[in-house]
Scaffold this active site. Sequence first.
Site, PDB file in Angstrom:
ATOM      1  N   SER A  88      10.748  31.481  11.420  1.00  0.00           N
ATOM      2  CA  SER A  88       9.765  32.407  11.992  1.00  0.00           C
ATOM      3  C   SER A  88      10.106  33.863  11.673  1.00  0.00           C
ATOM      4  O   SER A  88      11.243  34.201  11.350  1.00  0.00           O
ATOM      5  CB  SER A  88       9.709  32.247  13.510  1.00  0.00           C
ATOM      6  OG  SER A  88       9.454  30.906  13.852  1.00  0.00           O
TER       7      SER A  88
HETATM    8  N1  SAH Z   1      12.678  27.567  14.984  1.00  0.00           N
HETATM    9  C1  SAH Z   1      12.816  27.388  13.550  1.00  0.00           C
HETATM   10  C2  SAH Z   1      11.522  27.492  12.790  1.00  0.00           C
HETATM   11  C3  SAH Z   1      10.464  26.577  13.274  1.00  0.00           C
HETATM   12  S1  SAH Z   1       9.317  25.946  12.092  1.00  0.00           S
HETATM   13  C4  SAH Z   1      13.806  28.356  12.951  1.00  0.00           C
HETATM   14  O1  SAH Z   1      14.355  29.191  13.680  1.00  0.00           O
HETATM   15  O2  SAH Z   1      14.054  28.269  11.753  1.00  0.00           O
HETATM   16  C5  SAH Z   1       8.845  24.561  13.088  1.00  0.00           C
HETATM   17  C6  SAH Z   1       9.807  23.411  13.035  1.00  0.00           C
HETATM   18  O3  SAH Z   1       9.326  22.419  13.918  1.00  0.00           O
HETATM   19  C7  SAH Z   1       9.879  22.761  11.667  1.00  0.00           C
HETATM   20  O4  SAH Z   1      11.199  22.646  11.243  1.00  0.00           O
HETATM   21  C8  SAH Z   1       9.264  21.372  11.905  1.00  0.00           C
HETATM   22  O5  SAH Z   1       9.795  20.368  11.081  1.00  0.00           O
HETATM   23  C9  SAH Z   1       9.581  21.146  13.370  1.00  0.00           C
HETATM   24  N2  SAH Z   1       8.708  20.188  14.055  1.00  0.00           N
HETATM   25  C10 SAH Z   1       7.397  19.943  13.869  1.00  0.00           C
HETATM   26  N3  SAH Z   1       6.961  19.008  14.727  1.00  0.00           N
HETATM   27  C11 SAH Z   1       8.024  18.652  15.487  1.00  0.00           C
HETATM   28  C12 SAH Z   1       8.208  17.730  16.565  1.00  0.00           C
HETATM   29  N4  SAH Z   1       7.216  16.963  17.043  1.00  0.00           N
HETATM   30  N5  SAH Z   1       9.438  17.622  17.108  1.00  0.00           N
HETATM   31  C13 SAH Z   1      10.478  18.372  16.656  1.00  0.00           C
HETATM   32  N6  SAH Z   1      10.362  19.257  15.637  1.00  0.00           N
HETATM   33  C14 SAH Z   1       9.150  19.402  15.064  1.00  0.00           C
END
Ligand code: SAH
Length: 239
Positions: A88
Amino acid sequence: MSRANAFAAVFLSLTLTTPACAQRESTADQLRESREQLVAEVARDGIRDSATLAAIRTVPRHEFVPEDQRVYAYVNTPLPIGYQQTISQPSVVGMMTELIEPRTGKRVLEVGTGSGYQAAILAETGCRVWTIEIFEALASQARDRLARLGYSDVKVRHGDGYAGWPEAAPFEGILVTAAADSVPPALLEQLAPGGRLVMPVGDPDSHQDLVLIQKDARGRLASRQLIPVRFVPLLRGVR
Ligand code: SAH
């Protein structure tokens, strides 16, 4: 990208591509300087909480992005981390961190580990962190990276965050870093009385708002829409 950001990226690319060994020390100084500029930008975007800003000043974001994105690590922008996912934008990380009111010992669940950067920021503010990632490869990379950088207390699980982490509940703070059209019920259940949950809610493919949900001492929920945001979708079914 603002002019200041463009300058920061070019400056960083020059310093990171300078081969001489003698440059190593000044590169560390320049990384610190780049982080300081990033903190100033995040503060300009309205983030005030001192623990949050101190965490952004400390956590080496360049360690959380792929090699070919490193020159942009201290630009205030989201970046690709593979598997169609992104780390993000630092201002958004700052805002979400501030919104859960981080403090030492606070129990926080993050859904969507991705690179592990948001988890490291939370840990740096003193929170106890549990984080869930749906892609096995991202979960294991983040676990290794967090341990290598000294955040080995962060607990990383490969799984579907829709279910939360019942064995570790309740949580005083929950951050969801991917968007869905509603908050998963398990997460609302796992929020402690007095707790705060922050999540992008709306159409995962278009308009979403960052939403803050607070649970009062009697378990009643109150919800506030904060600002429009754009996140990757919360997925179903582990990968
Ligand atoms: N917080 C992260 C960026 C988030 S991007 C950072 O600091 O880098 C969103 C993330 O959520 C992605 O890695 C994606 O694979 C994950 N994601 C999507 N759906 C999800 C779910 N149902 N449970 C857990 N993770 C999930």
